[in-house]
Design a protein around this motif. Structure first.
Motif, PDB file in Angstrom:
ATOM      1  N   GLN A 113       1.967   3.713  -5.826  1.00 53.43           N
ATOM      2  CA  GLN A 113       0.967   3.095  -6.358  1.00 53.43           C
ATOM      3  C   GLN A 113      -0.003   3.996  -7.235  1.00 53.43           C
ATOM      4  O   GLN A 113      -0.021   3.861  -8.584  1.00 53.43           O
ATOM      5  CB  GLN A 113      -0.088   2.756  -5.369  1.00 53.43           C
ATOM      6  N   LYS A 126       2.378  -3.846  -7.128  1.00 48.78           N
ATOM      7  CA  LYS A 126       2.272  -4.672  -5.980  1.00 48.78           C
ATOM      8  C   LYS A 126       3.564  -4.859  -5.565  1.00 48.78           C
ATOM      9  O   LYS A 126       4.583  -4.871  -6.265  1.00 48.78           O
ATOM     10  CB  LYS A 126       1.661  -5.996  -6.152  1.00 48.78           C
ATOM     11  N   THR A 140      -1.131  -2.473  -1.242  1.00 50.55           N
ATOM     12  CA  THR A 140      -0.036  -2.956  -2.119  1.00 50.55           C
ATOM     13  C   THR A 140       0.975  -4.239  -1.897  1.00 50.55           C
ATOM     14  O   THR A 140       1.629  -4.748  -2.756  1.00 50.55           O
ATOM     15  CB  THR A 140       0.869  -1.814  -2.517  1.00 50.55           C
TER      16      THR A 140
END
Length: 235
Positions: A113, A126, A140
């Motif tokens: 991320q 994601k 996430t």
């Protein structure tokens, strides 16, 4: 009277087209015509919308300048792409080395991320996993069922580039303020693990003509490393 005028105009247009065709054919069949008649080159004039009447030499220089300008733009674009790819390669290489040393799944996802949103300056990252028989407390991880997105957007493809519907944006990113996305299918030994969704606020950032050379390596390595992390939590 009007009919006669129209007929005369049509005849004149046909005659001009015929003459133009004959002249073009003659010049193509006789490439040494101007070599035999060099005085014509100096007297030929062209109509230019911006500069008025110009000579053949001026016209050739103008065309040459346009070609040089187009080549310069193309070279600049190629250098920009090459420089961007070099930066991406460096970022990915550092990321892979960092992910290999991740002690757990949470750290693994946090590094993914961080790299995506900060180093690559993208809006969101994601991860959707097909296996729902577990709980992973990480921001996430996509909690909603996105199997339809997996089927409709990826299907038998490894990537999807472009825009997605508002309902899909909400399911993946819990937001409808998404410009464009790349969906990356994760597979290991022909088993679909899920997919990564990366978003940009720019609607044109991710597009179907994007190169996937670096993404191919990214997809393969992330899938293998993800499997290792999932095995640690008994999945």
């Amino acid at each position: 009277m009007n009919n006669n005028n129209n007929t005369d105009i049509n005849v004149n247009e046909e005659t001009q087209l015929l003459n133009d065709e004959l002249i073009a054919t003659y010049l193509q069949d006789n490439p040494d015509f101007f070599a035999r008649n060099p005085q014509l080159l100096a007297s030929i004039r062209f109509s230019d919308n911006k500069r008025g009447v110009v000579s053949l030499v001026e016209r050739q220089q103008q065309i040459q300048r346009q070609k040089i300008h187009a080549l310069e733009e193309e070279i600049t674009q190629l250098l920009t792409v090459a420089n961007y790819n070099e930066q991406l390669f460096t970022v990915y290489n550092d990321l892979y080395l960092s992910l290999i040393e991740s002690p757990d799944l949470s750290d693994f996802l946090s590094k993914l991320q961080l790299t995506t949103t900060q180093l690559l300056n993208l809006a969101g990252f994601k991860l959707y996993l097909t296996n729902k028989d577990f709980e992973i407390g990480h921001p996430t991880i996509v909690k909603t069922d996105c199997s339809e997105i997996l089927e409709n957007r990826l299907g038998d493809k490894e990537y999807y580039f472009g825009r997605i519907q508002k309902s899909e944006q909400e399911s993946l990113f819990a937001s409808t303020d998404v410009g464009s996305v790349v969906l990356v299918k994760l597979t290991e030994r022909e088993k679909v693990l899920g997919f990564i969704a990366i978003s940009s606020q720019d609607a044109e950032h991710f597009h179907p003509t994007m190169d996937t050379l670096l993404l191919n390596q990214f997809r393969t390595l992330i899938a293998k490393l993800l499997i290792q992390q999932l095995l640690k939590v008994g999945l």
